[in-house]
Scaffold this motif. Structure first.
Motif, PDB file in Angstrom:
ATOM      1  N   SER A  25       0.770  -0.921  -0.213  1.00 48.92           N
ATOM      2  CA  SER A  25       0.033   0.027  -0.276  1.00 48.92           C
ATOM      3  C   SER A  25       0.875   1.220   0.029  1.00 48.92           C
ATOM      4  N   GLY A  26       0.498   2.609  -0.477  1.00 47.03           N
ATOM      5  CA  GLY A  26       0.906   3.616  -0.846  1.00 47.03           C
ATOM      6  C   GLY A  26       1.897   4.280  -1.781  1.00 47.03           C
ATOM      7  N   PHE A  27       1.882   3.108  -2.831  1.00 50.89           N
ATOM      8  CA  PHE A  27       2.233   2.953  -3.915  1.00 50.89           C
ATOM      9  C   PHE A  27       2.164   1.524  -5.076  1.00 50.89           C
ATOM     10  N   THR A  28       2.532   1.814  -6.155  1.00 50.71           N
ATOM     11  CA  THR A  28       1.822   0.879  -6.782  1.00 50.71           C
ATOM     12  C   THR A  28       3.208  -0.417  -7.258  1.00 50.71           C
ATOM     13  N   VAL A  29       2.900  -1.589  -7.134  1.00 53.94           N
ATOM     14  CA  VAL A  29       3.951  -2.316  -6.472  1.00 53.94           C
ATOM     15  C   VAL A  29       4.394  -2.636  -7.773  1.00 53.94           C
ATOM     16  N   ASP A  30       3.978  -2.700  -9.307  1.00 61.29           N
ATOM     17  CA  ASP A  30       4.358  -2.707 -10.742  1.00 61.29           C
ATOM     18  C   ASP A  30       5.571  -1.486 -11.326  1.00 61.29           C
ATOM     19  N   ASP A  31       5.459  -0.561 -10.367  1.00 62.94           N
ATOM     20  CA  ASP A  31       5.486   0.745 -10.731  1.00 62.94           C
ATOM     21  C   ASP A  31       7.383   0.578 -10.972  1.00 62.94           C
ATOM     22  N   TYR A  32       7.448   0.000  -9.460  1.00 60.42           N
ATOM     23  CA  TYR A  32       9.079  -0.267  -8.573  1.00 60.42           C
ATOM     24  C   TYR A  32       9.240  -1.412  -8.398  1.00 60.42           C
TER      25      TYR A  32
END
Length: 125
Positions: A25-32
């Protein structure tokens, strides 16, 4: 707030399988870049699988062909499928996120700045 929560650990016999989940949560896993690490008692924490936003993956020889990392963007969750488990796979498993923009593949724990609480995996012989 960035949060990572692992689940799916447990006790399994040698040769068995487990699937670990890392709900973010708090960010998108596929972006990092996301990494799975493990630490056994008396040993250093080491990477068992990493994946970048470009879907480049890493597996050490010790787990190659047995472990598979994947993600479900809809659930914002990263998985670690572990097959043919061995007693030497026993450890606490952690997921971690490298939130640096345009991150490259890295297996160094120090490059990951957000960690989950860990989940115990025990493989009996």
């Amino acid at each position: 707030e960035v949060q990572l929560v692992e689940s799916g650990g447990g006790l399994v016999q040698a040769g068995g399988s487990l699937r670990l989940s890392c709900a973010a949560s708090g960010f998108t896993v596929d972006d990092y870049s996301i990494g799975w690490f493990r630490q056994a008692p008396g040993k250093e924490r080491g990477a068992v699988s990493c994946i970048t936003s470009d879907r480049v993956t890493y597996y050490p020889d010790s787990v190659k062909g047995r472990f598979t990392i994947s993600s479900d963007n809809a659930k914002n969750t990263v998985y670690l499928q572990m097959n043919s488990l061995k007693p030497e796979d026993t450890a606490v498993y952690y997921c971690a996120a490298d939130l640096a923009p345009f991150g490259t593949l890295t297996i160094a724990p120090d490059d990951y700045d957000n960690w989950g609480q860990g989940t115990q995996v025990t493989v009996s012989s």
